[in-house]
Write an enzyme that holds these catalytic residues in place. Structure first.
Site, short mmCIF file in Angstrom:
data_model
loop_
_atom_site.label_atom_id
_atom_site.label_comp_id
_atom_site.label_asym_id
_atom_site.label_seq_id
_atom_site.Cartn_x
_atom_site.Cartn_y
_atom_site.Cartn_z
N CYS A 20 30.77 55.52 39.34
CA CYS A 20 31.78 56.17 40.18
C CYS A 20 33.19 55.98 39.59
CB CYS A 20 31.66 55.66 41.61
SG CYS A 20 32.29 56.88 42.78
N GLU A 36 22.94 52.44 42.46
CA GLU A 36 22.54 51.14 43.04
C GLU A 36 21.97 51.25 44.45
OE1 GLU A 36 25.64 52.13 42.49
OE2 GLU A 36 27.11 51.23 43.87
N HIS A 77 26.26 56.76 42.86
CA HIS A 77 25.96 55.32 42.93
C HIS A 77 24.45 55.08 42.84
CE1 HIS A 77 29.94 53.78 44.24
NE2 HIS A 77 30.08 55.00 44.74
N1 GLN Z 1 38.31 55.93 44.02
C1 GLN Z 1 37.43 56.90 43.41
C2 GLN Z 1 37.27 58.14 44.25
O1 GLN Z 1 37.54 58.12 45.43
C3 GLN Z 1 36.08 56.27 43.11
C4 GLN Z 1 35.32 55.88 44.33
C5 GLN Z 1 34.20 54.92 44.06
O2 GLN Z 1 34.14 54.30 43.02
N2 GLN Z 1 33.29 54.77 44.99
O3 GLN Z 1 36.85 59.15 43.76
#
Ligand code: GLN
Length: 534
Positions: A383, A511, A509
């Site tokens: 992410c 995970e 994600h």
């Molecule tokens: N801050 C980034 C976004 O909002 C990544 C978010 C995250 O890593 N979950 O896109």
């Protein structure tokens, strides 16, 4: 007819109520019952999505896009079922829904009160979970400890359920602590007695006690608790400290907690199939290799902030018989020019940059990514980790010195990472990220394809910003491969650098879908590459 199990806690928090609930669920599932799990959190946030992970640990995300308590992650990993929107209910959600109904005029002139309006709303969430999941048994964990002001409406609702449904349809497990007192050198039952008294004062009679203790309590303690707490002696279950949490279901199984529950429900005690789980424990207790993986984040002082990531690393390790030691690195500390990165990463065979929000610690993470890329150390970005890998590549390989995300600099000239069009008008921060499952199409002959062995995958998301496709051609010409995309919305999902041994990052994600017996593909290949990195 659905049966309902409730798990409450007393004496102190952090006793492992979530693991107890998950373990009981696993045992019932292993006996052929369909189970569903739910967590009630008495705080007033509608969901934990707006909370700082330092306060509350990781925000877990379900496939249907609900931002939930991290215990839901334990539930999914133990019972290997996808949970959903009805799995995490907070006071915020309950009160919001009651107030919305009041404004809508649904209460037909009544005075809206804690009892019955709030308690009915809570009861409905329990029964709804039973109906919508079609489960034989719903297990509901109540966050916090009995006696907290905030949890009282929940406890009251459960009291009503116990009264309405009776003991053939409900089972109450109360988790408590049996401390060992140095000096008098014995285990003490008084805190448990007091906590059960608190519960009974609120009208709930527990059916079983799960007692966390440093070692097995023995007959004497069990008899005492049975007498003082009106629970049969066999229903006092020991929960001793273990080397790995996967042993807990087996400990409970040996004490027959599942049989006790099924007997009370009048359900047949089918044969339990726990062979996979027992093999897992054997594997976990006999890992013959170990490696260190660096995890570069900004909430590292609270490991729970990255619990699914840490668990996913372990799961992949199990597959290769390898114990994973995490080198927890505070990204902010890497920003100091005096820090010697070679020293920091000296023993780390792989570098992982997980998700995150906000500007703090960003430059430290970018430094770690440069280090991984230029030293060809296996890298996995998740992410924010993917967004920063792209920024790093744009700045240091493509010569776009000002490459940035509009999250960190709203007026950047080179918004390589930017808000999606439909995010630009968002006013409320809560629940408005891109959340839950989205499809990703994978290009053949890439690392991502090798990992997933599929051209179409579903993974869970939680982010607001995206890769800006205007820069795609340029980055591609310098060697970055965009191996996964969401075709419908034209969004980048996976990037990789095929010239390196192992450099891959995803916008989603992975995970959240890893299981102890089924590591997530991106973690699997990352750990494999890290083990091979001599
Ligand atoms: N801050 C980034 C976004 O909002 C990544 C978010 C995250 O890593 N979950 O896109």
């Amino acid at each position: 007819m659905t049966k309902y199990i409730f798990v409450t806690g007393g004496v102190v928090s952090g006793l492992g109520k979530g693991i107890t609930a998950s373990s009981v669920a696993l045992l019932l599932k292993s006996r052929g019952y369909k189970v569903f799990m739910q967590k009630f959190d008495p705080y007033f946030n509608v969901d934990p999505g707006t909370m700082n992970p330092i306060q509350h640990g990781e925000v877990f995300v379900t496939y249907d896009g609900c931002e939930t308590d991290l215990d839901l992650g334990h539930y999914e990993r133990f019972i290997d079922e996808e949970l959903n929107y009805s799995s995490n209910i907070t006071s915020g959600k309950i009160f919001k829904s009651v107030i919305d109904k009041e404004r809508h005029g649904d209460y037909l002139g009544a005075t809206v009160q804690m009892i019955p309006h709030i308690t009915n709303e809570i009861k409905n969430k329990v029964y709804e979970a039973g109906h919508s999941s079609g489960a034989d048994i719903v297990i509901t964990e109540i966050g916090g400890t009995v006696g907290d002001i905030e949890s009282q409406p929940f406890i009251e609702a459960l009291r009503q359920i116990q009264y309405e449904r009776g003991s053939s349809e409900t089972f109450f497990i109360h988790c408590t602590l049996i401390p060992y007192i140095f000096g008098s050198n014995e285990l003490k039952t008084k805190p448990t007695q007091n906590s059960v008294r608190d519960l009974r004062n609120m009208g709930i009679r527990p059916d079983a006690l799960v007692c966390r203790a440093p070692y097995n309590t023995g007959d004497h303690i069990k008899e005492k608790l049975s007498l003082f707490c009106s629970v049969p002696k066999e229903h006092v279950i020991d929960s001793i400290d273990v080397n790995n949490i996967y042993e807990i279901p087996i400990n409970y199984y040996e004490q027959k907690i599942d049989e006790i529950i099924l007997k009370q429900f009048g359900l047949p005690i089918k044969r339990a199939d726990l062979s996979d789980w027992k093999n897992l424990i054997k594997t976990v207790n006999n890992l013959d290799k170990e490696i260190e993986i660096a995890l570069v984040g900004k909430y590292v002082e609270l490991h729970d902030a990255y619990i699914s990531v840490a668990e996913s690393l372990k799961h992949a390790g199990y597959k290769y018989n390898t114990k994973i030691n995490i080198n927890w690195i505070d990204s902010e500390k890497l920003e100091d020019d005096k820090v010697n990165l070679k020293e920091v990463f000296k023993n780390s065979k792989g570098i992982l940059v997980p998700g995150g929000f906000g500007t703090r610690g960003i430059n430290g993470k970018i430094k770690a990514i440069t280090y991984a890329r230029t030293n060809d150390i296996p890298f996995l970005g998740i992410c924010l980790g993917m967004q920063l890998a792209v920024i790093e590549f744009a700045r240091n390989v493509c010569g776009i010195k000002d490459a940035n995300s509009t999250e960190f600099d709203a007026n950047t000239k080179e918004p390589i990472i930017d808000l999606m069009a439909d995010q630009k008008s968002v006013v409320n921060m809560g629940g408005t990220l891109r959340l839950g499952n989205y499809e990703c199409a994978i290009t053949k002959n890439t690392l991502a394809y090798k990992d997933y062995n599929s051209e179409k995958i579903l993974e869970r998301h939680r982010h607001r910003y995206e890769f800006n496709n205007k820069y795609m051609k340029l980055l591609e010409s310098k060697g970055m491969v965009f191996s996964g995309v969401n075709e419908k919305a034209d969004l980048v999902e996976i990037i990789e650098l095929p010239k390196l041994k192992h450099f891959i990052a995803s916008q989603f994600h992975p995970e959240f879908r890893s299981r102890p017996l089924k590591p997530a593909p991106l973690f699997d290949s990352f750990i494999k590459a890290s083990i091979e990195n001599k």
